[in-house]
Motif scaffolding. Structure first.
Motif, PDB file in Angstrom:
ATOM      1  N   ASN A  15      39.532  58.384  19.373  1.00  0.00           N
ATOM      2  CA  ASN A  15      38.860  59.528  20.258  1.00  0.00           C
ATOM      3  C   ASN A  15      39.812  60.363  20.569  1.00  0.00           C
ATOM      4  N   HIS A  16      39.233  61.943  20.810  1.00  0.00           N
ATOM      5  CA  HIS A  16      39.770  63.210  21.197  1.00  0.00           C
ATOM      6  C   HIS A  16      38.899  64.218  21.757  1.00  0.00           C
ATOM      7  N   GLU A  17      39.097  63.615  23.502  1.00  0.00           N
ATOM      8  CA  GLU A  17      38.809  64.358  24.053  1.00  0.00           C
ATOM      9  C   GLU A  17      38.960  65.217  24.808  1.00  0.00           C
ATOM     10  N   PHE A  18      37.873  66.543  25.249  1.00  0.00           N
ATOM     11  CA  PHE A  18      38.736  67.265  25.974  1.00  0.00           C
ATOM     12  C   PHE A  18      38.117  67.974  27.297  1.00  0.00           C
ATOM     13  N   VAL A  19      38.544  68.089  28.589  1.00  0.00           N
ATOM     14  CA  VAL A  19      37.583  69.465  29.091  1.00  0.00           C
ATOM     15  C   VAL A  19      37.889  70.831  29.969  1.00  0.00           C
ATOM     16  N   ALA A  20      36.826  71.018  29.947  1.00  0.00           N
ATOM     17  CA  ALA A  20      37.333  72.664  30.037  1.00  0.00           C
ATOM     18  C   ALA A  20      36.835  72.912  31.249  1.00  0.00           C
ATOM     19  N   GLU A  21      38.479  73.484  31.980  1.00  0.00           N
ATOM     20  CA  GLU A  21      38.078  73.877  33.544  1.00  0.00           C
ATOM     21  C   GLU A  21      38.216  75.530  33.854  1.00  0.00           C
ATOM     22  N   VAL A  22      37.565  75.890  34.872  1.00  0.00           N
ATOM     23  CA  VAL A  22      37.890  77.015  35.802  1.00  0.00           C
ATOM     24  C   VAL A  22      37.537  76.957  36.677  1.00  0.00           C
ATOM     25  N   ASN A  23      38.860  77.457  37.587  1.00  0.00           N
ATOM     26  CA  ASN A  23      39.532  77.408  39.248  1.00  0.00           C
ATOM     27  C   ASN A  23      39.004  75.704  39.243  1.00  0.00           C
ATOM     28  N   GLY A  24      39.644  74.719  38.687  1.00  0.00           N
ATOM     29  CA  GLY A  24      40.005  73.606  38.890  1.00  0.00           C
ATOM     30  C   GLY A  24      38.657  72.963  38.898  1.00  0.00           C
ATOM     31  N   ILE A  25      37.615  73.601  38.227  1.00  0.00           N
ATOM     32  CA  ILE A  25      36.032  72.752  38.018  1.00  0.00           C
ATOM     33  C   ILE A  25      35.968  72.975  36.515  1.00  0.00           C
ATOM     34  N   VAL A  26      35.921  71.158  36.151  1.00  0.00           N
ATOM     35  CA  VAL A  26      35.396  71.212  35.260  1.00  0.00           C
ATOM     36  C   VAL A  26      34.193  71.167  34.830  1.00  0.00           C
ATOM     37  N   VAL A  27      33.571  71.875  33.427  1.00  0.00           N
ATOM     38  CA  VAL A  27      33.347  72.935  33.523  1.00  0.00           C
ATOM     39  C   VAL A  27      32.129  72.540  32.089  1.00  0.00           C
ATOM     40  N   GLY A  28      33.197  71.642  31.559  1.00  0.00           N
ATOM     41  CA  GLY A  28      32.946  71.533  29.288  1.00  0.00           C
ATOM     42  C   GLY A  28      33.760  70.040  29.256  1.00  0.00           C
ATOM     43  N   PHE A  29      32.623  69.697  28.555  1.00  0.00           N
ATOM     44  CA  PHE A  29      33.239  68.626  28.312  1.00  0.00           C
ATOM     45  C   PHE A  29      32.978  68.381  26.482  1.00  0.00           C
ATOM     46  N   CYS A  30      34.196  67.484  25.011  1.00  0.00           N
ATOM     47  CA  CYS A  30      33.856  68.100  24.236  1.00  0.00           C
ATOM     48  C   CYS A  30      34.659  67.245  23.149  1.00  0.00           C
ATOM     49  N   GLY A  31      34.412  66.808  22.173  1.00  0.00           N
ATOM     50  CA  GLY A  31      35.419  65.499  21.674  1.00  0.00           C
ATOM     51  C   GLY A  31      34.933  65.733  20.541  1.00  0.00           C
ATOM     52  N   LEU A  32      36.038  64.904  19.992  1.00  0.00           N
ATOM     53  CA  LEU A  32      35.465  64.360  18.548  1.00  0.00           C
ATOM     54  C   LEU A  32      36.021  62.520  18.258  1.00  0.00           C
ATOM     55  N   HIS A  33      35.372  62.326  17.093  1.00  0.00           N
ATOM     56  CA  HIS A  33      35.689  60.612  16.958  1.00  0.00           C
ATOM     57  C   HIS A  33      35.773  61.187  15.632  1.00  0.00           C
ATOM     58  N   GLN A  34      36.886  60.422  15.250  1.00  0.00           N
ATOM     59  CA  GLN A  34      37.298  60.342  14.022  1.00  0.00           C
ATOM     60  C   GLN A  34      37.107  58.894  13.244  1.00  0.00           C
ATOM     61  N   ILE A  41      39.918  80.257  31.051  1.00  0.00           N
ATOM     62  CA  ILE A  41      39.590  78.661  31.324  1.00  0.00           C
ATOM     63  C   ILE A  41      40.804  78.074  30.667  1.00  0.00           C
ATOM     64  N   SER A  42      40.798  77.265  31.229  1.00  0.00           N
ATOM     65  CA  SER A  42      41.974  75.843  30.397  1.00  0.00           C
ATOM     66  C   SER A  42      41.042  75.091  30.183  1.00  0.00           C
ATOM     67  N   ILE A  43      41.827  74.350  29.351  1.00  0.00           N
ATOM     68  CA  ILE A  43      41.680  72.792  28.001  1.00  0.00           C
ATOM     69  C   ILE A  43      43.192  72.034  28.432  1.00  0.00           C
ATOM     70  N   ARG A  44      41.972  71.019  28.248  1.00  0.00           N
ATOM     71  CA  ARG A  44      43.565  69.680  29.206  1.00  0.00           C
ATOM     72  C   ARG A  44      42.274  68.369  28.288  1.00  0.00           C
ATOM     73  N   THR A  45      43.204  67.481  28.560  1.00  0.00           N
ATOM     74  CA  THR A  45      42.974  66.206  27.772  1.00  0.00           C
ATOM     75  C   THR A  45      42.133  65.655  28.949  1.00  0.00           C
ATOM     76  N   VAL A  46      40.771  64.820  28.259  1.00  0.00           N
ATOM     77  CA  VAL A  46      39.833  64.158  29.732  1.00  0.00           C
ATOM     78  C   VAL A  46      41.014  63.395  30.051  1.00  0.00           C
ATOM     79  N   ALA A  47      40.314  62.760  31.524  1.00  0.00           N
ATOM     80  CA  ALA A  47      40.521  61.787  32.277  1.00  0.00           C
ATOM     81  C   ALA A  47      39.697  61.357  32.976  1.00  0.00           C
ATOM     82  N   VAL A  48      39.970  60.213  33.398  1.00  0.00           N
ATOM     83  CA  VAL A  48      38.766  59.027  33.818  1.00  0.00           C
ATOM     84  C   VAL A  48      38.071  59.635  35.287  1.00  0.00           C
ATOM     85  N   LYS A  49      38.794  60.554  35.898  1.00  0.00           N
ATOM     86  CA  LYS A  49      38.391  61.482  37.250  1.00  0.00           C
ATOM     87  C   LYS A  49      37.703  62.322  37.017  1.00  0.00           C
ATOM     88  N   ASP A  50      37.315  62.890  35.710  1.00  0.00           N
ATOM     89  CA  ASP A  50      36.215  63.206  35.333  1.00  0.00           C
ATOM     90  C   ASP A  50      34.926  63.350  34.965  1.00  0.00           C
TER      91      ASP A  50
END
Length: 179
Positions: free
Chosen positions: A51-70, A3-12
């Motif tokens: 807004n602090h948002e991340f996606v989870a990727e498995v094999n380069g495919i986004v499989v989750g989205f999570c965020g925190l709004h302060q 599982i890879s976690i990274r910052t969300v991008a518009v392309k997601d």
């Protein structure tokens, strides 16, 4: 499975929109099946500094989205959390990984005292995950959301920063009531 976690991008946006509309995801989030990918792109493009948002990727495919709004101003010590995971990846650690990333951000970088979220009352799997990560139930709000043509409630939950000011105050209040 890595599982890879990274910052969300518009392309997601397209992949996130697909996940949101899944049969096992849509009933448990605050969205509609008519939500357009363009709206998600706009939302991601116009995110604020709170807004602090991340996606989870498995094999380069986004499989989750999570965020925190302060929060802002007098609520800047708290944040509101959301999460969604592709239905094919439920129960495989994606949600836990995303939540830990956001909790770490809240504790180690933003110094938030409180993270809050809601969970639909008939989603025990999600509620159990939140409880394992330190969230406590603060109450049930009845009939707050429509799900499959019925009004259902949401549990209000919160996690307090370990050894933080709110938790310390709660502990002191508890001790005072025992005496």
């Amino acid at each position: 499975m890595e599982i890879s976690i990274r910052t969300v991008a518009v392309k997601d946006a397209e992949r996130i929109s697909e996940i949101m509309k899944q049969e096992k995801v849509l009933p448990n989030i605050i969205s509609l099946p008519s939500m357009r990918t363009e709206k998600m792109e706009e939302r991601l493009r116009n995110a604020t500094a709170e807004n602090h948002e991340f996606v989870a990727e498995v094999n380069g495919i986004v499989v989750g989205f999570c965020g925190l709004h302060q929060g802002r101003g007098r609520r800047s010590h708290s944040g509101t959390l959301f999460i969604m995971v592709d239905e094919e990846y439920h129960g495989k650690g994606i949600g836990t990984s995303l939540m830990k990333k956001v909790i770490s951000l809240a504790d180690q970088w933003l110094l938030l005292e409180r993270i809050e979220l809601t969970v639909i009352e008939n989603n025990p799997m999600a509620k159990s995950l939140y409880e394992r990560l330190g969230f406590v139930e603060e109450g049930l709000a009845h009939g707050t959301i429509v799900q499959h043509g019925q009004y259902v409630g949401e549990y209000q939950m919160a996690r307090y920063r370990p050894n933080g000011r709110i938790q310390e105050r709660m502990n002191n209040t508890f001790e005072e009531t025992k005496q």
